[in-house]
Design an enzyme around this catalytic site. Structure first.
Site, mmCIF file in Angstrom:
data_model
loop_
_atom_site.group_PDB
_atom_site.id
_atom_site.type_symbol
_atom_site.label_atom_id
_atom_site.label_comp_id
_atom_site.label_asym_id
_atom_site.label_seq_id
_atom_site.Cartn_x
_atom_site.Cartn_y
_atom_site.Cartn_z
ATOM 1 N N HIS A 1 -48.357 4.466 10.543
ATOM 2 C CA HIS A 1 -48.581 3.163 11.165
ATOM 3 C C HIS A 1 -49.912 3.107 11.925
ATOM 4 O O HIS A 1 -50.359 2.022 12.323
ATOM 5 C CB HIS A 1 -47.423 2.856 12.123
ATOM 6 C CG HIS A 1 -47.201 1.391 12.332
ATOM 7 N ND1 HIS A 1 -47.940 0.412 11.700
ATOM 8 C CD2 HIS A 1 -46.301 0.713 13.100
ATOM 9 C CE1 HIS A 1 -47.529 -0.778 12.064
ATOM 10 N NE2 HIS A 1 -46.530 -0.631 12.924
ATOM 11 N N THR B 1 -41.020 10.080 -4.289
ATOM 12 C CA THR B 1 -39.821 10.919 -4.287
ATOM 13 C C THR B 1 -38.641 10.085 -4.747
ATOM 14 O O THR B 1 -38.381 9.004 -4.228
ATOM 15 C CB THR B 1 -39.543 11.508 -2.892
ATOM 16 O OG1 THR B 1 -38.285 12.199 -2.913
ATOM 17 C CG2 THR B 1 -39.499 10.436 -1.816
#
Length: 625
Positions: A595, A538
């Site tokens: 994560h 993006t």
């Protein structure tokens, strides 16, 4: 006889749809393939044509209700069994609506808008204007400096070599004035190049007798900048210009020069411009001051130099050309340079002020007449007030889907963002060289985004965790690099996918981005093209954002955000390994990741690989150079 109208299949991964609007009412006559209703899915909004001709007898699914593919939407017949709204419809739809709540998660659109702005003009190198040297004014003083400097011969100060690829420099500021004493290695002037801005120290000790290159003038390496000698009287440096007019009137000047020398040292500013022939012409044409002060006629030619009036001020070729390009009337300017000289900054400030006043005037026309008098006092353009201000509306189906997916992504992943700073100067220069030929050859503009996508894809092959996904206790490392590109549209943010981006070169990625972004904005992209991403990019920098923390779409493990490219001073190493300050094109790359699968070290290694690829700038073969 009546026929049921069912929700058709809208794509391989689309299992349900929401009725957003009925285009026909019960009792209306419908033709085959005539638009009957509008359906919204989590991929696309579309119209459903009627498969039969006849009269719309019943509407079984109301607006804003969600049903699965194959569900009956309406009944079309001869008109004998039409009812007002179909009383049985809500009861039949109740289970379907409850089942629709279990919608399968799909890759969501990102929160950060991306649109590769053509205004993202390529960062250009610092402009260097070719100019013509004021030969009569510069040549005469240089000849006089060696022979009649008053107290001794002078030595030339030349522009030294400032780097392997630096061939010229622009004088930005003189730190000493004519008549000043200069020590060895004492800063004499400031020079600006396309690589670095630096001070030039004096190579010799003595008195600055002449300044041969004025502020804002550009000269090549080795050009003579000034003359330094042992004499303390700089007055002869200004005598050659009046010699072109009348030798009779300025004749007393050489006789008086030794006596008023201390007075001239107290006012060094008029002495800093050795070639203001235009000023001296205006002074010579006004004989009144000469008889008024017969004992000291020498300072008379120099006194007009610091006057704020621009009508008689000497303009460097660079400033003159810049003023012509910007449409600035130099006669209306007050110079801020030495002796009232008009500098490049004065012209740029005047041009910016004129543009601000023009924008304020246009804004004032759009405002009511009562507000018009206040507009000139606020030159900054005020954004137009949106018609949505103070209103309430129902969120569109796409906005609801985006909101749902964003919350799901944050709740289902442990998201973290890591940021690195990248020097894109080499890519910017390469792009500036190749963009015209690239457009002629490939048919699309060469923007910065394809460089980032190519570097990101190459790094994905080396770090498969970033391109993988954790589902339950299983980790899938994808064999393809399907890159989603976030696109800002009028309806909301959508993410078309470049499939098998790892098999494409820079030109192929560029064409894919332009094609997908264009069709997405025109609502011509298919549902299958909006799904299947394994990684997302993006470009938040297209809107001016420097750093962003984008949300990772569901079904993937990472998204790369590219910040705005800005020029600013940074510390780099030159060819000799010395640390210098230079103007570079810099941007931030931010990687948000899941994560649970990707550790911080994995993210750092991946970003470092992308950073090294961009800073290396070895894309010549990719752009056809």
């Amino acid at each position: 006889m009546s026929d049921n109208v069912q929700l058709p299949a809208l794509g391989e991964s689309v299992t349900e749809g929401t009725v957003t609007r009925w285009l026909k009412n019960v009792g209306d006559t419908v033709e085959v393939d005539e638009p009957l209703l509008e359906i919204s899915t989590d991929k696309v909004d579309t119209e459903i044509p009627s498969p039969f001709a006849g009269v719309l007898e019943q509407i079984l699914v109301q607006e804003d209700e969600t049903v699965e593919v194959g569900a009956t939407l309406a009944v079309i017949g001869s008109g004998d069994g039409s009812s007002s709204q179909g009383e049985a419809a809500p009861a039949q739809d109740q289970p379907a609506q409850e089942q629709a709540q279990e919608s399968a998660p799909e890759p969501a659109a990102e929160q950060a808008p991306v649109e590769e702005s053509a205004a993202e003009s390529a960062p250009a190198q610092q402009p260097v204007e070719a100019h013509e040297e004021p030969a009569p004014a510069a040549a005469a003083p240089s000849e006089g400096s060696a022979s009649d400097s008053g107290s001794g011969s002078g030595e030339n100060v030349t522009l030294p070599a400032l780097g392997e690829s630096v061939t010229e420099g622009t004088v930005t500021r003189w730190l000493k004035a004519v008549g000043d004493e200069v020590a060895v290695d004492e800063p004499l002037l400031e020079i600006s190049t396309d690589k670095v801005d630096t001070e030039i120290p004096s190579p010799i000790a003595g008195t600055l007798q002449q300044i041969l290159v004025q502020e804002d003038e550009t000269v090549e390496v080795g050009a003579v900048l000034a003359v330094i000698g042992s004499g303390s009287a700089p007055a002869p440096a200004q005598e050659p210009a009046p010699a072109e007019e009348k030798a009779a009137e300025p004749a007393p000047a050489p006789q008086q020069a030794p006596e008023p020398a201390p007075a001239q040292e107290q006012k060094p500013e008029p002495q800093s411009a050795p070639e203001p022939s235009a000023d001296q012409e205006s002074a010579a044409s006004t004989p009144a001051p000469v008889p008024a002060t017969p004992p000291t006629p020498a300072p008379v030619p120099a006194t007009p130099a610091p006057t704020p009036s621009a009508s008689g001020t000497y303009l460097t070729p660079l400033v003159r050309k810049l003023a012509a390009d910007k449409g600035v009337d130099v006669a209306s300017l007050v110079g801020t340079g030495v002796g009232g000289r008009i500098r490049k900054e004065d012209v740029l400030d005047a041009a910016a002020k004129a543009e601000a006043e023009k924008a304020a005037a246009e804004s004032a026309k759009a405002q009511p007449a009562a507000a018009a008098p206040a507009a000139p006092s606020k030159p900054a353009a005020v954004p137009a007030v949106s018609p949505l201000r103070g209103t309430t509306e129902k969120a569109s189906r796409l906005r609801q889907i985006i909101a749902e997916r964003m919350v799901d992504a944050l709740h289902s992943q442990a998201q973290l963002t890591t940021v690195v700073e990248v020097d894109v100067t080499r890519v910017a220069r390469l792009r500036a060289r190749a963009k015209e030929d690239f457009k002629a050859r490939e048919g699309v503009n060469l923007t910065f985004l394809p460089f980032f996508v190519l570097a990101a894809v190459e790094a994905l092959k080396a770090f498969p965790k970033i391109n993988g996904v954790l589902e339950g206790n299983q980790i899938t490392y994808h064999a393809q690099e399907n890159v989603g590109i976030a696109v800002d549209t009028e309806k909301g943010l959508l993410v078309p996918v470049i499939r098998d981006a790892g098999d494409l070169n820079l030109a192929g990625i560029s064409r894919k981005i332009v094609d997908l972004a264009g069709r997405t904005r025109q609502n011509k992209v298919t549902p299958d093209e909006l799904s299947g991403a394994t990684f997302t990019v993006t470009n938040t920098g297209s809107g001016g954002a420097i750093i962003d923390t984008p949300i990772v779409p569901g079904g993937t493990s990472a998204i790369l955000g590219t910040g705005a490219i800005v020029k600013r001073p940074v510390v780099i190493q030159d060819a000799d390994g010395a640390e210098v300050i230079a103007i570079r094109s810099m941007c931030y790359l931010s990687l948000s990741y899941d994560h649970r699968l990707v550790d911080g070290a994995d993210a750092s290694r991946y970003l470092t690989a992308v950073k090294n690829r961009i800073e290396e700038g070895s894309f010549e073969s990719e752009v056809g150079l």
